[in-house]
Design an enzyme around this catalytic site. Structure first.
Site, PDB file in Angstrom:
ATOM      1  CG  ASN A  84      -1.813   1.299   1.523  1.00  0.00           C
ATOM      2  OD1 ASN A  84      -1.689   1.836   0.473  1.00  0.00           O
ATOM      3  ND2 ASN A  84      -2.418   1.314   2.588  1.00  0.00           N
ATOM      4  CD1 TRP A  85       3.335   0.776  -3.158  1.00  0.00           C
ATOM      5  CD2 TRP A  85       3.826   2.119  -4.590  1.00  0.00           C
ATOM      6  NE1 TRP A  85       4.299   0.215  -3.984  1.00  0.00           N
ATOM      7  CE2 TRP A  85       4.331   0.957  -5.066  1.00  0.00           C
ATOM      8  CE3 TRP A  85       3.873   3.216  -5.733  1.00  0.00           C
ATOM      9  CZ2 TRP A  85       5.282   0.587  -6.097  1.00  0.00           C
ATOM     10  CZ3 TRP A  85       4.355   2.781  -6.739  1.00  0.00           C
ATOM     11  CH2 TRP A  85       5.254   1.639  -7.044  1.00  0.00           C
ATOM     12  CE  LYS A  86      -0.400   3.257   4.564  1.00  0.00           C
ATOM     13  NZ  LYS A  86      -0.409   3.473   6.124  1.00  0.00           N
ATOM     14  CG  HIS A 103      -6.058   1.938   4.807  1.00  0.00           C
ATOM     15  ND1 HIS A 103      -5.879   2.921   5.900  1.00  0.00           N
ATOM     16  CD2 HIS A 103      -5.033   1.348   4.716  1.00  0.00           C
ATOM     17  CE1 HIS A 103      -4.588   2.737   6.254  1.00  0.00           C
ATOM     18  NE2 HIS A 103      -4.131   1.405   5.756  1.00  0.00           N
ATOM     19  CD  GLU A 107      -3.258   5.531   6.510  1.00  0.00           C
ATOM     20  OE1 GLU A 107      -3.123   5.553   5.148  1.00  0.00           O
ATOM     21  OE2 GLU A 107      -2.529   5.194   7.275  1.00  0.00           O
ATOM     22  CD  GLU A 126      -3.869  -2.399   7.173  1.00  0.00           C
ATOM     23  OE1 GLU A 126      -2.915  -2.918   6.695  1.00  0.00           O
ATOM     24  OE2 GLU A 126      -4.484  -1.345   7.017  1.00  0.00           O
ATOM     25  N   GLY A 144       1.852   2.355  10.621  1.00  0.00           N
ATOM     26  CA  GLY A 144       2.973   3.554  10.416  1.00  0.00           C
ATOM     27  C   GLY A 144       3.313   3.618  11.775  1.00  0.00           C
ATOM     28  CB  SER A 148       4.428  -1.810  12.001  1.00  0.00           C
ATOM     29  OG  SER A 148       4.272  -0.160  12.138  1.00  0.00           O
ATOM     30  N   GLY A 191       2.579  -1.046   4.386  1.00  0.00           N
ATOM     31  CA  GLY A 191       2.653   0.167   3.858  1.00  0.00           C
ATOM     32  C   GLY A 191       4.061   0.506   3.894  1.00  0.00           C
ATOM     33  N   GLY A 192       4.585   1.232   4.922  1.00  0.00           N
ATOM     34  CA  GLY A 192       5.781   1.787   4.711  1.00  0.00           C
ATOM     35  C   GLY A 192       6.900   1.039   4.174  1.00  0.00           C
TER      36      GLY A 192
HETATM   37  P1  PGA Z   1       2.380   0.254   7.787  1.00  0.00           P
HETATM   38  O1  PGA Z   1       0.877   0.423   6.974  1.00  0.00           O
HETATM   39  O2  PGA Z   1       3.001  -1.057   7.259  1.00  0.00           O
HETATM   40  O3  PGA Z   1       3.260   1.448   7.325  1.00  0.00           O
HETATM   41  O4  PGA Z   1       2.139   0.256   9.200  1.00  0.00           O
HETATM   42  C1  PGA Z   1       0.051  -0.613   6.821  1.00  0.00           C
HETATM   43  C2  PGA Z   1      -1.113  -0.043   6.032  1.00  0.00           C
HETATM   44  O5  PGA Z   1      -1.640   1.153   6.463  1.00  0.00           O
HETATM   45  O6  PGA Z   1      -1.938  -0.869   5.098  1.00  0.00           O
END
Ligand code: PGA
Length: 249
Positions: free
Chosen positions: A11-13, A96, A98, A168, A174, A214, A235-236
Site C-alpha cells: 500500500n504505497w499510500k 482502510h 485512514e 490492521e 505506521g 508495521s 505500507g511503509g
Molecule cells: P504500515 O501500513 O505497514 O506502514 O504500518 C500498513 C497499512 O496502512 O496498510
C-alpha cells in the site's frame, strides 16, 4: 498448513511520483518470487500508467487504494470502478482506517463499495481494525465482528471468497509497533470464525485474511506462518527493497 495462496499487497499510500514509481517497480520486479505468493502493488492513481509499463507481462498485479461506488456523474474528485478497470486495476483497498478516520467513510459506504467492486469484477481488499483504546478496553473482537458483519451485509455466498480481508490494528499502522504474531493470529482466527458463522466453514476456510500494521522484513515470516494469516498488507516497507524480503519470506 492451509492451501490458501499467500498474498502480499503493498500500500504505497500518497507517495512517489511517476519516475520514483517506475524505479521502485523495476527494483522489486526481478527479485520478488511470485510463484507462491500473489503480489499486488496498490499505487496512487497517477502512477497506474508508470507501474503498468513495468509490471506488464509479469505476475505482479495492480491495485488501487480507493474508488467511489457510483457508476459516474457529479462526484468531484472521485474515480469509478470502470475507470480503474480501464487502467488494468485488478484489486482495490476498501475501508482502510485512514479512509475511515480522515475521510469519514462509514460501514455503510464501505459495504456499498464492496458490492460495487464485486459487481465490476474488482477484487476488494477489505480492511478492519481496532483502536488502541478499544484493545485496552477489551473491545477488539466485538468491534471487529461488527465491522465484518456490516461489510459483508448482503454479500452473496458466491462472492465471499473473492474478497480479501486485511486485519490492521490502527495502533500498529505506521507506528513501528507490530501486533505480536499471537495477537494477530487471534484476531485473524476470530475473523475466520465470524465468516463461518455468517456463511459456512467451507467458505471461511477459503477466504484469505491478511495482517497489516508495521509489517517488515524481520517480522513477516513469523506473522505469515500463523495458521490463519494468509499474508500481509504492507505500507511503509512496500516503498523499499525490504518488500522483496517480505514477499520472499
Ligand atoms: P504500515 O501500513 O505497514 O506502514 O504500518 C500498513 C497499512 O496502512 O496498510
Amino acid at each position: 498448513m492451509s492451501n490458501r495462496k499467500k498474498v502480499v499487497a503493498g500500500n504505497w499510500k500518497m507517495n512517489l511520483n511517476t519516475k520514483e514509481a517506475k524505479d521502485l517497480c523495476s527494483k522489486l520486479l526481478n527479485d520478488c518470487n511470485t510463484n507462491k505468493v500473489d503480489v499486488i502493488f496498490c499505487v496512487p492513481f497517477t502512477n497506474f500508467n508508470a507501474v503498468n509499463s513495468v509490471i506488464n507481462g509479469t505476475n505482479i498485479k495492480l491495485g488501487a487504494q480507493n474508488f467511489y461506488y457510483e457508476e459516474k456523474g457529479a462526484f468531484t474528485g472521485e474515480i469509478s470502478a470502470d475507470m480503474l478497470l480501464d487502467s488494468d486495476v485488478k484489486y482495490v483497498i476498501i475501508g482502510h482506517s485512514e479512509r475511515r478516520q480522515i475521510f469519514k467513510e462509514d460501514n455503510e459506504m464501505i459495504n456499498k463499495k464492496i458490492k460495487s467492486a464485486l459487481s465490476k469484477g474488482l477484487i476488494p481488499i477489505v480492511c478492519c481494525g481496532e483502536t488502541l483504546t478499544q484493545r485496552e478496553q477489551n473491545e477488539t473482537l466485538d468491534f471487529i465482528k461488527s465491522q465484518i458483519v456490516t461489510a459483508f451485509d448482503g454479500i452473496n455466498s458466491n462472492d465471499v471468497t473473492k474478497i480479501i480481508i486485511a486485519y490492521e490494528p490502527i495502533w500498529a499502522i505506521g507506528t513501528g509497533k507490530t501486533a505480536t504474531s499471537d495477537e494477530a493470529e487471534e484476531v485473524c482466527a476470530y475473523i475466520r470464525k465470524v465468516i463461518k458463522d455468517l456463511y459456512n466453514s467451507d467458505l471461511s476456510e477459503q477466504i484469505r485474511i491478511l495482517y497489516g500494521g508495521s509489517v517488515n522484513a524481520k517480522n513477516a515470516k513469523e506473522l505469515f506462518e500463523k495458521e490463519n494469516i494468509d499474508g500481509g498488507l504492507v505500507g511503509g516497507a512496500s516503498l523499499k527493497e525490504d518488500f522483496i524480503n517480505i514477499v520472499n519470506y
